[in-house]
Scaffold this motif. Structure first.
Motif: not given
Lengths: 487, 95
Positions: A42-43, A147-149, A151, B16, B77, B84-94
């Motif tokens: 990823p990324n 608790a996160e998504t 990307i 928004r 990053l 985390q683990g190479g991902y950007y983390l954002v507030p849960k969107v679903i």
């Protein structure tokens, strides 16, 4: 929708339009020099531009533009001499800029059309309203974090061609046939790998129903991101039925985006649709108009390959192949090209070549789970085998054995025939000796035959074949046996 | 075109922005004045004009299809509020 199952539904007409997203097979992204390779960590394939860093500017990929032009020419559409990139604004974390660069009022590919063969044998002409270039969004991962998504922006900026059909399809079967035709075409042109598991080819389905074909269009729903032919069929069937049921119960259809759940074969509401105005499209100030010179269009037109529809028709009209064979051969360009390479060595033997490509070759590919490009038997190698079959050096049965050996890498047809001593015996002297020996071994059967039991001919054929280890030319053997038995 | 409070709320939602009830009327009248400017523009005669997509009279220049970027994920990053683990983390969107 099955009319027999739901007689009440017969008064309803479904109206379907598809928006197909075909990922253009380029090495780099639409507006940045980051790689588009699938499956990276990823990324790791994100330019500053893909992350929407301030101060970066998009520069379009020439190859993506070329591929869009090729598609436009293949559907007989006008290529816009000047088209405009626009910002489609929406707020979602997989799109860090806050807008997607797309095309709106002036797409690169204008209206075109595609002839589609439906499963029931009908040919329909599907109007394509437009096809435009746009960038893909990133990927959201919902399950892997508490608790996160998460990307991943590797996919952000990947070039897509969005192909928009007019709402002219009236059943799930028509929609799937159209989608398959587009799928074949983009792979044929080499502009998209068509890999649906990896998301390179996916589709949004706009579905509405109305009472009869003259009624005004009903409110439509959009089923997002369906990535298999079967799911498109199931999702549309379900949605048509759901809408009819709702309307017959006096409920209204809400314009909304729905998701297809393959496990339940259902669609469910995802969000109510922001209307088109809410995307606040406007020309992207970072990108001046895309100007395409007439000479560039002409060059692409000249380089366009013979298209699947034309080739299919040629196979039927000029080569005399059955339609089913022509369909299968033209399902992808590599198969059609392979067939033609075999045929080039054996002119006039189209049916024989087709039988082998669609028979032994297709079965072996299927068994090995590989594409024809990776076939261990080349078209030239197969042609040599078929030439030996044609000239009578080997029988059809032995040809299949030789083919299996070729597939296993044992060498060319000639080498295998030689090494295994498989050459068919057409030498009448050798056959006559074998026949004489068989007749001498079975005097009572000879007497029976001469007494009128002509069915015994097959017995003698079998015995002579055994003596020649199956290598006797069957027609010649029959002929010589009859003569010998006639005494 | 005239705006009501519902339209202002809708626009605020799209942008928004949290807008309190007591701000609605002043925003509405400000926006209404902006829209009047568009009415002036709309009144101009543009019958013989081609829509202008870009102020400069220039065409796009295109680049060759070459991968020119290297992996800068570590650097990028590190700028994120959370990863985390190479991902950007954002507030849960679903939901």
């Amino acid at each position: 929708m099955n009319a027999r199952m739901k007689p009440a539904a017969s008064a309803w007409q479904a109206v379907i339009g598809l928006e197909i997203h075909a990922q253009l097979s380029t090495a780099s992204k639409l507006f940045s020099g980051a790689s588009t390779a699938y499956g990276a960590e990823p990324n790791t394939q994100t330019a500053l531009l893909d992350c929407a860093m301030p101060g970066t500017l998009p520069v379009p990929n020439r190859e993506a533009v070329r591929k869009a032009i090729q598609f436009g020419l293949a559907i007989d559409a006008t290529i816009a001499p000047q088209s405009v990139f626009a910002r489609k604004n929406y707020f979602y974390p997989d799109l860090p800029k806050g807008y997607q660069i797309s095309q709106y009022e002036l797409p690169v590919v204008g209206a075109g059309r595609l002839r589609v063969r439906v499963d029931d044998g009908r040919v329909i002409e599907v109007e394509i309203q437009r096809a435009h270039l746009e960038e893909d969004a990133g990927k959201s991962v919902h399950d892997a974090f508490h608790a996160e998504t998460g990307i991943d922006l590797n996919r952000a900026g990947t070039p897509l061609l969005e192909i928009v059909s007019a709402p002219v399809l009236h059943s799930a079967a028509e929609a799937v046939a159209y989608m398959r035709t587009v799928h074949t075409l983009v792979r044929w042109l080499g502009i998209c790998d068509g890999n649906m598991q990896e998301g390179s080819f996916r589709c949004d389905c706009n579905v509405s129903v109305r009472r009869g074909s003259d009624a005004p269009l009903g409110t439509r729903t959009e089923i997002k991101n369906v990535n298999s032919f079967r799911f498109v069929e199931k999702a549309i069937e379900y949605e048509i039925e759901r809408q009819i049921r709702a309307l017959e119960n006096g409920e209204a259809i809400v314009q909304e985006t729905r998701l297809y759940d393959p496990a339940r074969h259902q669609t469910r509401s995802m969000r109510s649709k922001e209307s088109a105005d809410d995307y606040r499209y406007f020309p992207d100030p970072d990108l001046p108009p895309l100007v395409i010179a007439a000479a560039d269009i002409a060059r692409e037109r000249d380089a366009l390959p013979e298209l699947p529809q034309a080739r299919r028709e040629r196979y039927v009209a000029q080569l005399g192949l059955p339609e089913a064979d022509a369909d299968q051969l033209c399902a992808d360009r590599a198969t059609a090209d392979y067939f033609e390479a075999v045929l080039a060595v054996l002119p006039g033997q189209a049916k024989l070549c087709a039988n082998w490509v669609l028979g032994e070759v297709a079965a072996s590919l299927n068994e090995a789970g590989i594409e024809i490009a990776a076939a261990p038997v080349s078209a030239a190698a197969l042609a040599q085998l078929l030439a030996r079959l044609r000239e009578g050096s080997i029988s059809g049965k032995i040809a299949k054995d030789v083919f299996a050996a070729m597939w296993a890498g044992e060498g060319s047809a000639d080498a295998i025939i030689e090494a295994r001593g498989l050459r068919q015996i057409s030498d009448s002297g050798a056959l006559a000796a074998a026949i004489a020996a068989v007749l001498a071994e079975h005097p009572s059967q000879v007497a029976d035959y001469r007494g009128g039991n002509e069915k015994l001919l097959q017995f003698f054929v079998g015995q002579a074949m055994k003596r020649t280890r199956g290598q006797a030319n069957p027609q010649q053997l029959n002929e010589l046996l009859r003569r010998a038995l006639a005494g | 075109m005239s705006l009501d409070h519902a339209a202002v709320r809708h626009i605020a939602r799209l942008a928004r922005l949290a807008v309190a009830d007591d701000q609605l009327e002043s925003l509405r009248s400000d926006l209404q004045r902006v829209l009047h400017l568009f009415d002036d523009l709309a009144a101009a005669n543009v019958d013989n004009l081609v829509p202008l997509a870009h102020p400069h009279d220039q065409a796009l220049s295109l680049r060759d299809d070459v991968v020119s970027e290297i992996d800068r994920s570590a650097e990028l990053l590190a700028l994120a509020a959370a990863s985390q683990g190479g991902y950007y983390l954002v507030p849960k969107v679903i939901e």
